[in-house]
Design a protein around this motif. Sequence first.
Motif, PDB file in Angstrom:
ATOM      1  N   PRO A  14       0.781  -1.248   0.000  1.00 57.09           N
ATOM      2  CA  PRO A  14       0.000   0.000   0.000  1.00 57.09           C
ATOM      3  C   PRO A  14       0.806   1.289   0.000  1.00 57.09           C
ATOM      4  O   PRO A  14       0.252   2.354  -0.249  1.00 57.09           O
ATOM      5  N   GLU A 108       1.056  -0.730  -7.377  1.00 57.43           N
ATOM      6  CA  GLU A 108       0.669  -0.374  -6.019  1.00 57.43           C
ATOM      7  C   GLU A 108      -0.285  -1.461  -5.501  1.00 57.43           C
ATOM      8  O   GLU A 108      -1.108  -1.980  -6.250  1.00 57.43           O
ATOM      9  N   ASP A 110      -1.948  -4.818  -4.691  1.00 55.62           N
ATOM     10  CA  ASP A 110      -1.894  -6.138  -5.340  1.00 55.62           C
ATOM     11  C   ASP A 110      -2.244  -5.955  -6.823  1.00 55.62           C
ATOM     12  O   ASP A 110      -3.251  -5.309  -7.149  1.00 55.62           O
ATOM     13  N   PHE A 113      -5.835  -6.783  -8.012  1.00 54.01           N
ATOM     14  CA  PHE A 113      -6.957  -6.205  -7.279  1.00 54.01           C
ATOM     15  C   PHE A 113      -7.140  -4.771  -7.776  1.00 54.01           C
ATOM     16  O   PHE A 113      -6.460  -3.858  -7.322  1.00 54.01           O
ATOM     17  N   TYR A 114      -8.038  -4.583  -8.730  1.00 56.68           N
ATOM     18  CA  TYR A 114      -8.319  -3.275  -9.347  1.00 56.68           C
ATOM     19  C   TYR A 114      -7.046  -2.600  -9.874  1.00 56.68           C
ATOM     20  O   TYR A 114      -6.952  -1.363  -9.861  1.00 56.68           O
ATOM     21  N   GLY A 138      -4.342  -2.003  -0.491  1.00 59.02           N
ATOM     22  CA  GLY A 138      -4.585  -0.729   0.189  1.00 59.02           C
ATOM     23  C   GLY A 138      -5.656  -0.870   1.258  1.00 59.02           C
ATOM     24  O   GLY A 138      -5.561  -0.261   2.320  1.00 59.02           O
ATOM     25  N   MET A 182     -13.978   1.598  -2.396  1.00 58.17           N
ATOM     26  CA  MET A 182     -12.723   2.039  -3.008  1.00 58.17           C
ATOM     27  C   MET A 182     -12.988   3.225  -3.950  1.00 58.17           C
ATOM     28  O   MET A 182     -14.122   3.526  -4.266  1.00 58.17           O
ATOM     29  N   LYS A 183     -11.900   3.811  -4.466  1.00 57.50           N
ATOM     30  CA  LYS A 183     -11.951   4.858  -5.500  1.00 57.50           C
ATOM     31  C   LYS A 183     -12.828   6.034  -5.061  1.00 57.50           C
ATOM     32  O   LYS A 183     -13.709   6.483  -5.796  1.00 57.50           O
ATOM     33  N   GLY A 210      -3.458   5.291   3.419  1.00 60.36           N
ATOM     34  CA  GLY A 210      -3.135   4.180   4.318  1.00 60.36           C
ATOM     35  C   GLY A 210      -1.699   3.707   4.133  1.00 60.36           C
ATOM     36  O   GLY A 210      -1.275   3.446   3.015  1.00 60.36           O
ATOM     37  N   MET A 212       0.947   5.320   4.214  1.00 62.13           N
ATOM     38  CA  MET A 212       1.795   6.301   3.512  1.00 62.13           C
ATOM     39  C   MET A 212       2.003   7.480   4.461  1.00 62.13           C
ATOM     40  O   MET A 212       1.250   7.642   5.417  1.00 62.13           O
ATOM     41  N   TYR A 230      -7.074  10.822  -4.080  1.00 60.67           N
ATOM     42  CA  TYR A 230      -7.221   9.573  -4.845  1.00 60.67           C
ATOM     43  C   TYR A 230      -7.059   8.367  -3.917  1.00 60.67           C
ATOM     44  O   TYR A 230      -7.828   7.400  -3.984  1.00 60.67           O
ATOM     45  N   SER A 232      -7.916   7.135  -0.982  1.00 63.12           N
ATOM     46  CA  SER A 232      -8.806   7.197   0.178  1.00 63.12           C
ATOM     47  C   SER A 232      -9.916   6.178  -0.017  1.00 63.12           C
ATOM     48  O   SER A 232     -10.206   5.774  -1.154  1.00 63.12           O
TER      49      SER A 232
HETATM   50  C1  LIG Z   1      -7.119   1.453  -8.933  1.00 68.36           C
HETATM   51  S1  LIG Z   1      -7.363   1.015  -7.264  1.00 68.36           S
HETATM   52  C2  LIG Z   1      -5.883   0.125  -6.948  1.00 68.36           C
HETATM   53  C3  LIG Z   1      -6.002  -0.863  -5.797  1.00 68.36           C
HETATM   54  C4  LIG Z   1      -4.688  -1.543  -5.480  1.00 68.36           C
HETATM   55  N1  LIG Z   1      -4.258  -2.406  -6.554  1.00 68.36           N
HETATM   56  C5  LIG Z   1      -4.767  -2.332  -4.187  1.00 68.36           C
HETATM   57  O1  LIG Z   1      -4.393  -3.518  -4.177  1.00 68.36           O
HETATM   58  O2  LIG Z   1      -5.188  -1.760  -3.173  1.00 68.36           O
HETATM   59  C6  LIG Z   1      -7.055   2.556  -6.485  1.00 68.36           C
HETATM   60  C7  LIG Z   1      -7.914   2.779  -5.251  1.00 68.36           C
HETATM   61  O3  LIG Z   1      -7.471   1.916  -4.222  1.00 68.36           O
HETATM   62  C8  LIG Z   1      -7.602   2.557  -2.962  1.00 68.36           C
HETATM   63  N2  LIG Z   1      -6.280   2.547  -2.300  1.00 68.36           N
HETATM   64  C9  LIG Z   1      -5.239   1.808  -2.712  1.00 68.36           C
HETATM   65  N3  LIG Z   1      -4.204   1.960  -1.865  1.00 68.36           N
HETATM   66  C10 LIG Z   1      -4.595   2.820  -0.896  1.00 68.36           C
HETATM   67  C11 LIG Z   1      -3.972   3.344   0.264  1.00 68.36           C
HETATM   68  N4  LIG Z   1      -2.716   3.028   0.589  1.00 68.36           N
HETATM   69  N5  LIG Z   1      -4.678   4.200   1.048  1.00 68.36           N
HETATM   70  C12 LIG Z   1      -5.949   4.528   0.711  1.00 68.36           C
HETATM   71  N6  LIG Z   1      -6.598   4.057  -0.375  1.00 68.36           N
HETATM   72  C13 LIG Z   1      -5.930   3.205  -1.172  1.00 68.36           C
HETATM   73  C14 LIG Z   1      -8.146   3.948  -3.196  1.00 68.36           C
HETATM   74  O4  LIG Z   1      -9.548   3.902  -2.979  1.00 68.36           O
HETATM   75  C15 LIG Z   1      -7.810   4.160  -4.654  1.00 68.36           C
HETATM   76  O5  LIG Z   1      -8.711   5.074  -5.266  1.00 68.36           O
END
Ligand SMILES: C[S@@+](CC[C@H](N)C(=O)[O-])C[C@H]1O[C@@H](n2cnc3c(N)ncnc32)[C@H](O)[C@@H]1O
Length: 243
Positions: A14, A108, A110, A113-114, A138, A182-183, A210, A212, A230, A232
């Motif tokens: 994350p 970023e 997994d 996962f999206y 995340g 998410m997103k 999260g 970070m 983004y 969050s």
């Molecule tokens: C395109 S998706 C990617 C998800 C990523 N592959 C994962 O495994 O978490 C992007 C969304 O994941 C969420 N996200 C991913 N990492 C995050 C983090 N460290 N803190 C908060 N939100 C996170 C947010 O909602 C963001 O808009």
Amino acid sequence: MTAPGTIHGIGLGPGAADLMSVRADRLVRAATHVAYFRKAGRAGHARRIVEGLLRPDAVELPMEYPVTTEIPVDDPAYAAALAPFYAAWADRLAAIATHGHDVAVLCEGDPFFYGSFMHLHTRLAGRVPVAVVPGITGMSACWTATGQPVTWGDDALTVLSAVLPEAELAARMCGSEALVVMKLGRNLPKVRRALAAAGLTARAWYIEQGAMPGERALPLSDKADDAAPYFSMIVVHGKGRRP
Ligand SMILES: C[S@@+](CC[C@H](N)C(=O)[O-])C[C@H]1O[C@@H](n2cnc3c(N)ncnc32)[C@H](O)[C@@H]1O
């Protein structure tokens, strides 16, 4: 004939570099070719996670999205812009692998996962060797930031994208036990209304960045404004069996 290299989709976790797996760390440090997605003009979050870890002679391949939020995802122009972008990068990475080089694609969280990597994966699998390294998601970092477990006993976990229309969000939230949305970003006002319709506002947490720098986790009802970056999401903890 040169043996082809492997394209590794590497889940970096994350955000904190020490939340990377041992396998991811090993592959990143050894990589001669490093590809990563980024918004034009930005450093790229995945690239930032590995700052200081790359070989000095690593060839960097920033893959800049032609569009991100300028076009709605359900507009045909969105797919029309992204499909050739993914196809061109798949061709370019396949050519590097065909010349015998491994490529590390930084992802970023997994990759499956999206993650954008999946759009390369579908275009590369069967053409050149492809391997995926799973990563901590995340959402895992975000519910950890709340200091509370997310699923108890037999709780079902619902994961939704805040991009969905409000009525669909509310319908899918209704009856959820544990929930992740998410997103979030600019969708926060819509998600607030959907959570209210589903009777979940009082249990919802808002988390940004999260694992970070700048991580913040608070009950959604304590968040006065609707500004959300983004990175969050919303987490609703389950209330399942507790011996
Ligand atoms: C395109 S998706 C990617 C998800 C990523 N592959 C994962 O495994 O978490 C992007 C969304 O994941 C969420 N996200 C991913 N990492 C995050 C983090 N460290 N803190 C908060 N939100 C996170 C947010 O909602 C963001 O808009």
